[in-house]
Scaffold this motif. Structure first.
Motif, PDB file in Angstrom:
ATOM      1  N   ASP B 305       0.882  -1.184   0.000  1.00  0.00           N
ATOM      2  CA  ASP B 305       0.000   0.000   0.000  1.00  0.00           C
ATOM      3  C   ASP B 305       0.913   1.227   0.000  1.00  0.00           C
ATOM      4  O   ASP B 305       1.468   1.592   1.033  1.00  0.00           O
ATOM      5  CB  ASP B 305      -0.894   0.022   1.252  1.00  0.00           C
ATOM      6  CG  ASP B 305      -1.975  -1.041   1.204  1.00  0.00           C
ATOM      7  OD1 ASP B 305      -2.191  -1.631   0.122  1.00  0.00           O
ATOM      8  OD2 ASP B 305      -2.611  -1.284   2.248  1.00  0.00           O
ATOM      9  N   LEU B 306       1.084   1.821  -1.153  1.00  0.00           N
ATOM     10  CA  LEU B 306       2.128   2.839  -1.299  1.00  0.00           C
ATOM     11  C   LEU B 306       1.663   4.225  -0.858  1.00  0.00           C
ATOM     12  O   LEU B 306       0.481   4.488  -0.720  1.00  0.00           O
ATOM     13  CB  LEU B 306       2.614   2.861  -2.746  1.00  0.00           C
ATOM     14  CG  LEU B 306       3.152   1.496  -3.234  1.00  0.00           C
ATOM     15  CD1 LEU B 306       3.708   1.621  -4.638  1.00  0.00           C
ATOM     16  CD2 LEU B 306       4.213   0.935  -2.284  1.00  0.00           C
ATOM     17  N   HIS B 307       2.670   5.071  -0.619  1.00  0.00           N
ATOM     18  CA  HIS B 307       2.414   6.440  -0.181  1.00  0.00           C
ATOM     19  C   HIS B 307       2.858   7.408  -1.271  1.00  0.00           C
ATOM     20  O   HIS B 307       3.804   7.131  -2.009  1.00  0.00           O
ATOM     21  CB  HIS B 307       3.191   6.729   1.107  1.00  0.00           C
ATOM     22  CG  HIS B 307       2.762   5.862   2.239  1.00  0.00           C
ATOM     23  ND1 HIS B 307       1.656   6.124   2.993  1.00  0.00           N
ATOM     24  CD2 HIS B 307       3.272   4.698   2.718  1.00  0.00           C
ATOM     25  CE1 HIS B 307       1.496   5.186   3.902  1.00  0.00           C
ATOM     26  NE2 HIS B 307       2.472   4.301   3.758  1.00  0.00           N
ATOM     27  N   PRO B 309       4.726  10.568  -2.858  1.00  0.00           N
ATOM     28  CA  PRO B 309       5.967  11.291  -2.512  1.00  0.00           C
ATOM     29  C   PRO B 309       5.605  12.663  -1.930  1.00  0.00           C
ATOM     30  O   PRO B 309       4.458  13.086  -2.023  1.00  0.00           O
ATOM     31  CB  PRO B 309       6.689  11.419  -3.858  1.00  0.00           C
ATOM     32  CG  PRO B 309       5.666  11.164  -4.907  1.00  0.00           C
ATOM     33  CD  PRO B 309       4.561  10.370  -4.290  1.00  0.00           C
ATOM     34  N   PRO B 310       6.589  13.351  -1.334  1.00  0.00           N
ATOM     35  CA  PRO B 310       6.296  14.670  -0.772  1.00  0.00           C
ATOM     36  C   PRO B 310       5.764  15.610  -1.863  1.00  0.00           C
ATOM     37  O   PRO B 310       6.098  15.446  -3.037  1.00  0.00           O
ATOM     38  CB  PRO B 310       7.642  15.140  -0.223  1.00  0.00           C
ATOM     39  CG  PRO B 310       8.662  14.155  -0.648  1.00  0.00           C
ATOM     40  CD  PRO B 310       7.985  12.947  -1.138  1.00  0.00           C
ATOM     41  N   ASP B 312       6.476  18.502  -2.888  1.00  0.00           N
ATOM     42  CA  ASP B 312       7.448  19.230  -3.722  1.00  0.00           C
ATOM     43  C   ASP B 312       8.435  18.292  -4.414  1.00  0.00           C
ATOM     44  O   ASP B 312       9.539  18.690  -4.776  1.00  0.00           O
ATOM     45  CB  ASP B 312       8.202  20.258  -2.872  1.00  0.00           C
ATOM     46  CG  ASP B 312       8.910  19.601  -1.681  1.00  0.00           C
ATOM     47  OD1 ASP B 312       8.565  18.443  -1.351  1.00  0.00           O
ATOM     48  OD2 ASP B 312       9.803  20.229  -1.096  1.00  0.00           O
ATOM     49  N   PHE B 313       7.997  17.034  -4.642  1.00  0.00           N
ATOM     50  CA  PHE B 313       8.920  16.032  -5.175  1.00  0.00           C
ATOM     51  C   PHE B 313       9.464  16.408  -6.552  1.00  0.00           C
ATOM     52  O   PHE B 313      10.664  16.268  -6.826  1.00  0.00           O
ATOM     53  CB  PHE B 313       8.216  14.670  -5.233  1.00  0.00           C
ATOM     54  CG  PHE B 313       9.114  13.556  -5.676  1.00  0.00           C
ATOM     55  CD1 PHE B 313      10.067  13.037  -4.824  1.00  0.00           C
ATOM     56  CD2 PHE B 313       9.014  13.034  -6.964  1.00  0.00           C
ATOM     57  CE1 PHE B 313      10.912  12.010  -5.242  1.00  0.00           C
ATOM     58  CE2 PHE B 313       9.861  12.011  -7.383  1.00  0.00           C
ATOM     59  CZ  PHE B 313      10.807  11.495  -6.522  1.00  0.00           C
ATOM     60  N   ILE B 316      12.121  18.930  -6.196  1.00  0.00           N
ATOM     61  CA  ILE B 316      13.336  18.343  -5.610  1.00  0.00           C
ATOM     62  C   ILE B 316      14.135  17.629  -6.694  1.00  0.00           C
ATOM     63  O   ILE B 316      15.348  17.796  -6.830  1.00  0.00           O
ATOM     64  CB  ILE B 316      12.968  17.323  -4.504  1.00  0.00           C
ATOM     65  CG1 ILE B 316      12.303  18.017  -3.313  1.00  0.00           C
ATOM     66  CG2 ILE B 316      14.208  16.556  -4.042  1.00  0.00           C
ATOM     67  CD1 ILE B 316      11.740  17.026  -2.275  1.00  0.00           C
ATOM     68  N   ARG B 317      13.407  16.831  -7.506  1.00  0.00           N
ATOM     69  CA  ARG B 317      14.091  16.054  -8.536  1.00  0.00           C
ATOM     70  C   ARG B 317      14.744  16.987  -9.566  1.00  0.00           C
ATOM     71  O   ARG B 317      15.897  16.781  -9.966  1.00  0.00           O
ATOM     72  CB  ARG B 317      13.096  15.122  -9.230  1.00  0.00           C
ATOM     73  CG  ARG B 317      13.783  14.181 -10.224  1.00  0.00           C
ATOM     74  CD  ARG B 317      12.817  13.652 -11.276  1.00  0.00           C
ATOM     75  NE  ARG B 317      11.821  12.749 -10.721  1.00  0.00           N
ATOM     76  CZ  ARG B 317      11.952  11.414 -10.694  1.00  0.00           C
ATOM     77  NH1 ARG B 317      13.042  10.844 -11.139  1.00  0.00           N
ATOM     78  NH2 ARG B 317      10.983  10.674 -10.193  1.00  0.00           N
ATOM     79  N   ALA B 320      17.814  18.533  -8.196  1.00  0.00           N
ATOM     80  CA  ALA B 320      18.907  17.553  -8.100  1.00  0.00           C
ATOM     81  C   ALA B 320      19.528  17.303  -9.476  1.00  0.00           C
ATOM     82  O   ALA B 320      20.751  17.319  -9.635  1.00  0.00           O
ATOM     83  CB  ALA B 320      18.385  16.243  -7.506  1.00  0.00           C
ATOM     84  N   LEU B 321      18.657  17.103 -10.468  1.00  0.00           N
ATOM     85  CA  LEU B 321      19.177  16.808 -11.808  1.00  0.00           C
ATOM     86  C   LEU B 321      19.947  17.996 -12.373  1.00  0.00           C
ATOM     87  O   LEU B 321      20.935  17.822 -13.097  1.00  0.00           O
ATOM     88  CB  LEU B 321      18.022  16.420 -12.744  1.00  0.00           C
ATOM     89  CG  LEU B 321      17.345  15.086 -12.395  1.00  0.00           C
ATOM     90  CD1 LEU B 321      16.120  14.837 -13.274  1.00  0.00           C
ATOM     91  CD2 LEU B 321      18.337  13.928 -12.506  1.00  0.00           C
ATOM     92  N   ARG B 323      21.937  19.851 -10.935  1.00  0.00           N
ATOM     93  CA  ARG B 323      23.328  19.847 -10.446  1.00  0.00           C
ATOM     94  C   ARG B 323      24.263  19.056 -11.359  1.00  0.00           C
ATOM     95  O   ARG B 323      25.469  19.214 -11.310  1.00  0.00           O
ATOM     96  CB  ARG B 323      23.375  19.233  -9.045  1.00  0.00           C
ATOM     97  CG  ARG B 323      23.197  20.273  -7.965  1.00  0.00           C
ATOM     98  CD  ARG B 323      23.272  19.632  -6.596  1.00  0.00           C
ATOM     99  NE  ARG B 323      21.976  19.792  -5.941  1.00  0.00           N
ATOM    100  CZ  ARG B 323      21.381  18.882  -5.202  1.00  0.00           C
ATOM    101  NH1 ARG B 323      21.950  17.704  -5.012  1.00  0.00           N
ATOM    102  NH2 ARG B 323      20.216  19.122  -4.648  1.00  0.00           N
ATOM    103  N   ASN B 324      23.674  18.153 -12.171  1.00  0.00           N
ATOM    104  CA  ASN B 324      24.498  17.373 -13.091  1.00  0.00           C
ATOM    105  C   ASN B 324      24.808  18.119 -14.385  1.00  0.00           C
ATOM    106  O   ASN B 324      25.648  17.680 -15.161  1.00  0.00           O
ATOM    107  CB  ASN B 324      23.771  16.069 -13.470  1.00  0.00           C
ATOM    108  CG  ASN B 324      23.689  15.112 -12.286  1.00  0.00           C
ATOM    109  OD1 ASN B 324      24.422  15.279 -11.319  1.00  0.00           O
ATOM    110  ND2 ASN B 324      22.802  14.141 -12.371  1.00  0.00           N
TER     111      ASN B 324
END
Lengths: 327, 327
Positions: B305-307, B309-310, B312-313, B316-317, B320-321, B323-324
């Motif tokens: 039973d999944l939740h 993501p936050p 602001d996911f 966030i992603r 993060a990306l 930065r590459n």
């Protein structure tokens, strides 16, 4: 050999409550109390204690006293004092404070790693490599904890290939001394645990493997015994059952140290932990964290902590015996 | 064969909540609600349901509607409907109400038997003999439950010889079709369970053996798996984890049916129970009994039973990306 009887086999418990437990508490546990608890845990015979985390005090204010705690505790030479570090700065602080081991963390699940660490897994891993380099230069042990190794609360099952891909890089690229497979939100189940730990040990027999379970769905102890049956001897646990995960609402805490010790000692395993002393430490927690603990053992007592019979027991017995007398 | 993987082996669950759970509740669960719950449990695929107890309504007012409940439920031919009876009068009432099986109870411990039943064990046994005679005359099955088979909260360890002495009399004198070894207050531990169930099965291979565990000290599921490893296939459990024992304060309830089914099905055992349907039944309980349930599974949900993501996911992603990217 069946796993039900320990026959004196040693099991090593890593107490993670002071870090993994306290970090999710809203109450700040005073520094001198933390030091007192950790000293008492050392005396109770824990093999390893995760003392604190060297993270930003803004991110986790509950652990803002990391240096003081690690500097003020009494070091027991039989105990490994480990600390979580998220980056090179944290590693330098932990080494400066004479941590015996650095515990690094990333997640097997992309969604969980991004949510929790705000980095992709590759970014996290290159950070770990830098930290491992710092630790290596100072000859400090490195353990790497892999979150969501048995499933992700957002993605579901994490392929075992993915889990072992990261284990391989931890061991073969980062040179980790130990790896912890973490069941971050209580998704692990015994057959999965048996299969994965057997595969791990077959592949990396010299790496110190630790298992980290949560009791979210009541499978914590069964998972531990399944892991023991596959050759694992090291487990994380949290006093009082403290802990949780913000990304899985309703998830309860880590397996409870006193419950694990109580069960394994009854089965004949040797944890070298003084259970009464440990329970005494856990009893201090509710007033410090301001709430009841998940530990069922603290409520019920050890199996041979006996209860008085009902107050009218003598009378009940007398009346029952009287029925046997000829009238 | 290791016990961690079920490989389709069948396990039979006896739902004891409607009797063992409700009898300790202060709220009276309305009769039509009881009937509705039991009908839903039948549909969910339970093998056996302990529907009620034919006791004095003064002693246990919560079950004062025993006749009505047993008469009004819909009978599913795949389900055994059992009822607890303390004496001949109760047996007659239960047989009149077409119970498929009578469940008789006494304790392996003298103190517990006196406290709970106000009789010596010999007195209880001669009562059981009379009830067994009544059942035999009506060709109704008899199961005898032995409380405190793994320890007594007042006396401590109960010698295994004592436990087997009573089992012998149940089977060889009273002609019981089945015996339930009850861990009334959560004192059983896996090595003890493995040893005792192996000995029982070796001695009485044709007697239907059921194990009844409480999760008082967190060992419930581990005890079940230890028993399975010794050849046991039948277990009592209580929906929502209802239950308790007045002679052991702080003792939590029976092992929770939905947690047991969830774990065993994940391991590959076949309980033939529809877990979603069962959890739906358990979810009705808090409003009926007026308090939260011990069931951790109801709080946390099934492992997949999944939740979400936050919130602001995506951001966030993206960050993060970024930065590459070459700057």
């Amino acid at each position: 050999m069946k796993p039900w009887s320990g026959d004196g086999r040693p099991i090593f418990i890593n107490e993670v409550g002071p870090r993994d437990g306290f970090q999710v508490e809203s109450a700040f546990v005073p520094t001198d109390e933390k030091v007192g608890l950790i000293n008492a845990l050392s005396e109770a015979g824990l093999s390893k204690i995760e003392v604190t985390a060297f993270v930003s005090p803004k991110a986790i204010p509950a652990l803002r006293d990391a240096e003081v705690v690690l500097n003020e505790i009494q070091r027991n030479p039989d105990v490994v004092y480990t600390a979580l570090v998220p980056n090179v700065r944290g590693a330098e602080r932990a080494i400066e404070s004479r941590a015996d081991e650095l515990n690094l963390v990333m997640s097997a699940s992309d969604s969980h790693n991004l949510s929790n660490l705000r980095m992709t897994r590759e970014q996290s891993f290159s950070g770990l490599m830098q930290v491992a380099g710092v630790a290596d230069a100072s000859e400090v042990r490195v353990n790497i904890s892999l979150s969501c190794a048995f499933g992700c609360p957002m993605e579901g099952d994490v392929p075992e290939d993915t889990v072992f891909h990261w284990c391989e890089r931890f061991i073969e690229e980062a040179g980790a001394n130990g790896v912890t497979l973490c069941d971050t939100t209580g998704m692990a189940y015994p057959s999965q645990v048996a299969r994965m730990t057997e595969a791990f040990i077959a592949r990396w027999p010299k790496t110190e493997l630790t298992l980290h379970f949560h009791n979210t769905r009541g499978m914590g102890l069964a998972n531990i015994i399944a892991a023991i049956d596959s050759g694992v001897t090291r487990f994380d646990a949290s006093f009082g059952g403290l802990g949780g995960c913000p990304y899985a609402p309703g998830a309860s805490g880590n397996v409870c140290t006193e419950e694990v010790v109580h069960a394994l000692e009854l089965m004949g395993y040797r944890t070298s932990i003084n259970l009464d002393a440990l329970m005494g430490v856990s009893r201090r927690l509710p007033s410090l964290v301001g709430h009841d603990l998940p530990s069922q053992l603290l409520k019920a007592g050890k199996r041979l902590d006996l209860h008085a019979p009902p107050p009218d027991f003598a009378e009940i017995r007398e009346r029952a015996l009287a029925r046997n007398m000829p009238s």
